[in-house]
Design a protein around this motif. Structure first.
Motif, PDB file in Angstrom:
ATOM      1  N   PHE A   1       1.249  10.685  -9.020  1.00  0.00           N
ATOM      2  CA  PHE A   1       1.339  10.868 -10.258  1.00  0.00           C
ATOM      3  C   PHE A   1       0.031  10.776 -11.472  1.00  0.00           C
ATOM      4  N   ALA A   2      -0.342   9.277 -10.950  1.00  0.00           N
ATOM      5  CA  ALA A   2      -1.552   8.897 -11.659  1.00  0.00           C
ATOM      6  C   ALA A   2      -3.006   9.892 -11.201  1.00  0.00           C
ATOM      7  N   ASN A   3      -2.916  10.152 -10.006  1.00  0.00           N
ATOM      8  CA  ASN A   3      -3.880  10.955  -9.368  1.00  0.00           C
ATOM      9  C   ASN A   3      -4.077  12.331  -9.841  1.00  0.00           C
ATOM     10  N   SER A   4      -2.870  12.896 -10.013  1.00  0.00           N
ATOM     11  CA  SER A   4      -2.837  14.060 -10.632  1.00  0.00           C
ATOM     12  C   SER A   4      -2.689  14.361 -12.251  1.00  0.00           C
ATOM     13  N   ALA A   5      -2.701  13.323 -12.823  1.00  0.00           N
ATOM     14  CA  ALA A   5      -2.429  13.249 -14.278  1.00  0.00           C
ATOM     15  C   ALA A   5      -2.978  14.300 -14.754  1.00  0.00           C
ATOM     16  N   SER A   6      -4.387  14.565 -14.851  1.00  0.00           N
ATOM     17  CA  SER A   6      -5.218  15.551 -15.501  1.00  0.00           C
ATOM     18  C   SER A   6      -4.714  16.890 -15.298  1.00  0.00           C
ATOM     19  N   ASP A   7      -4.681  17.290 -14.031  1.00  0.00           N
ATOM     20  CA  ASP A   7      -4.115  18.615 -13.590  1.00  0.00           C
ATOM     21  C   ASP A   7      -2.606  18.679 -13.941  1.00  0.00           C
ATOM     22  N   ILE A   8      -1.697  17.827 -14.097  1.00  0.00           N
ATOM     23  CA  ILE A   8      -0.632  17.748 -14.704  1.00  0.00           C
ATOM     24  C   ILE A   8      -0.728  18.312 -16.173  1.00  0.00           C
ATOM     25  N   ALA A   9      -1.601  17.442 -16.840  1.00  0.00           N
ATOM     26  CA  ALA A   9      -1.904  17.720 -18.254  1.00  0.00           C
ATOM     27  C   ALA A   9      -2.312  19.166 -18.883  1.00  0.00           C
ATOM     28  N   HIS A  10      -3.236  20.020 -17.743  1.00  0.00           N
ATOM     29  CA  HIS A  10      -3.664  21.034 -17.943  1.00  0.00           C
ATOM     30  C   HIS A  10      -2.359  22.045 -17.847  1.00  0.00           C
ATOM     31  N   PHE A  11      -1.771  21.627 -16.586  1.00  0.00           N
ATOM     32  CA  PHE A  11      -0.408  22.784 -16.384  1.00  0.00           C
ATOM     33  C   PHE A  11       0.492  22.525 -17.504  1.00  0.00           C
TER      34      PHE A  11
ATOM     35  N   ILE B   1      -0.023  21.072  -7.360  1.00  0.00           N
ATOM     36  CA  ILE B   1      -0.800  19.944  -7.778  1.00  0.00           C
ATOM     37  C   ILE B   1      -0.159  18.666  -7.198  1.00  0.00           C
ATOM     38  N   LEU B   2       1.069  18.466  -7.148  1.00  0.00           N
ATOM     39  CA  LEU B   2       1.685  17.280  -6.883  1.00  0.00           C
ATOM     40  C   LEU B   2       1.285  17.184  -5.070  1.00  0.00           C
ATOM     41  N   VAL B   3       1.221  18.096  -4.303  1.00  0.00           N
ATOM     42  CA  VAL B   3       0.900  18.058  -3.178  1.00  0.00           C
ATOM     43  C   VAL B   3      -0.493  17.611  -2.764  1.00  0.00           C
TER      44      VAL B   3
ATOM     45  N   GLY C   1       0.816  -1.235   0.007  1.00  0.00           N
ATOM     46  CA  GLY C   1       0.078   0.123   0.047  1.00  0.00           C
ATOM     47  C   GLY C   1       0.740   1.442   0.000  1.00  0.00           C
ATOM     48  N   ARG C   2       1.711   1.304   0.692  1.00  0.00           N
ATOM     49  CA  ARG C   2       2.608   2.492   0.881  1.00  0.00           C
ATOM     50  C   ARG C   2       3.865   2.710  -0.138  1.00  0.00           C
ATOM     51  N   MET C   3       4.021   1.645  -0.793  1.00  0.00           N
ATOM     52  CA  MET C   3       5.468   1.616  -1.755  1.00  0.00           C
ATOM     53  C   MET C   3       4.791   2.380  -2.910  1.00  0.00           C
ATOM     54  N   GLY C   4       3.833   2.552  -3.383  1.00  0.00           N
ATOM     55  CA  GLY C   4       3.341   3.183  -4.749  1.00  0.00           C
ATOM     56  C   GLY C   4       2.928   4.501  -4.521  1.00  0.00           C
ATOM     57  N   LEU C   5       3.211   4.957  -3.583  1.00  0.00           N
ATOM     58  CA  LEU C   5       2.603   6.333  -3.334  1.00  0.00           C
ATOM     59  C   LEU C   5       2.848   7.417  -4.457  1.00  0.00           C
ATOM     60  N   VAL C   6       4.216   7.327  -4.678  1.00  0.00           N
ATOM     61  CA  VAL C   6       4.646   8.008  -6.080  1.00  0.00           C
ATOM     62  C   VAL C   6       3.917   8.058  -7.035  1.00  0.00           C
ATOM     63  N   THR C   7       3.836   6.800  -7.598  1.00  0.00           N
ATOM     64  CA  THR C   7       3.114   6.527  -8.875  1.00  0.00           C
ATOM     65  C   THR C   7       1.761   6.634  -8.756  1.00  0.00           C
ATOM     66  N   ARG C   8       1.218   6.351  -7.800  1.00  0.00           N
ATOM     67  CA  ARG C   8      -0.319   6.746  -7.675  1.00  0.00           C
ATOM     68  C   ARG C   8      -0.495   8.346  -7.365  1.00  0.00           C
TER      69      ARG C   8
ATOM     70  N   TYR D   1      -0.689  13.763  -3.632  1.00  0.00           N
ATOM     71  CA  TYR D   1      -0.359  12.992  -2.622  1.00  0.00           C
ATOM     72  C   TYR D   1      -0.957  12.990  -1.382  1.00  0.00           C
ATOM     73  N   THR D   2      -1.481  14.191  -1.017  1.00  0.00           N
ATOM     74  CA  THR D   2      -2.588  14.201   0.379  1.00  0.00           C
ATOM     75  C   THR D   2      -3.687  13.233   0.018  1.00  0.00           C
ATOM     76  N   VAL D   3      -4.348  13.325  -1.150  1.00  0.00           N
ATOM     77  CA  VAL D   3      -5.281  12.399  -1.581  1.00  0.00           C
ATOM     78  C   VAL D   3      -4.772  10.808  -1.504  1.00  0.00           C
ATOM     79  N   VAL D   4      -3.676  10.573  -1.934  1.00  0.00           N
ATOM     80  CA  VAL D   4      -3.392   9.316  -2.005  1.00  0.00           C
ATOM     81  C   VAL D   4      -2.780   8.892  -0.643  1.00  0.00           C
ATOM     82  N   LYS D   5      -2.270   9.648   0.142  1.00  0.00           N
ATOM     83  CA  LYS D   5      -1.690   9.386   1.376  1.00  0.00           C
ATOM     84  C   LYS D   5      -3.002   9.022   2.151  1.00  0.00           C
ATOM     85  N   GLU D   6      -3.997   9.778   2.277  1.00  0.00           N
ATOM     86  CA  GLU D   6      -5.248   9.320   3.039  1.00  0.00           C
ATOM     87  C   GLU D   6      -5.525   8.018   2.729  1.00  0.00           C
TER      88      GLU D   6
END
Length: 147
Positions: A29-39, A123-125, A20-27, A128-133
């Motif tokens: 980026f996946a969770n923020s993908a649409s915001d990163i695309a707009h950015f 955007i990343l923070v 669960g905690r090992m994939g925080l970084v990849t999740r 990360y907050t959503v994924v960390k929860e």
């Protein structure tokens, strides 16, 4: 998680999802993908506009600004390094335009570094907050081995 369409370059990061905690970084980026695309669209627009200005202002005097592609690369590298020597070369290229060069340089650095890179971090923070929860209830890697 892994399927036939997963590129080989991403396999090591996809394998981190076994815990669960090992994939925080990849999740994140996946969770923020649409915001990163707009950015990325907004950042690209700013870089292209300033690259056109740089090409018009310095294209005949400075080699790195002779075409649009090189101007864009120079500005992106400037964003990442805040190269003061590039600014000095711009000033030396045409001493009559010192004020315009300074305004160009300061507004680009302010927009690209202060505003846009901080928006990217926000955007990343947020992602990360959503994924960390969602990962707080999963057991830790060491806790899984101790049991």
């Amino acid at each position: 998680m892994l399927n036939a369409n997963t590129p080989y370059a991403f396999l090591p990061t996809q394998m981190l999802h076994f815990q669960g905690r090992m994939g925080l970084v990849t999740r994140t980026f996946a969770n923020s993908a649409s915001d990163i695309a707009h950015f990325t669209v907004i950042f690209g627009f700013v870089v292209v506009m300033y690259a056109i200005l740089a090409q018009l202002m310095f294209g005949t005097q400075i080699l790195e600004f002779r075409d649009l592609g090189q101007s864009m690369m120079m500005l992106v590298c400037t964003t990442l390094t805040i190269g003061i020597e590039d600014y000095n070369r711009m000033l030396e290229s045409n001493p009559r335009t010192v004020n315009i060069t300074t305004v160009f340089w300061l507004t680009f650095l302010f927009l690209s570094t202060v505003v846009l890179l901080n928006i990217f971090l926000a955007i990343l923070v947020e992602g990360y907050t959503v994924v960390k929860e969602t990962a707080t209830n999963s057991e830790t890697l060491i806790g899984g081995y101790v049991e």
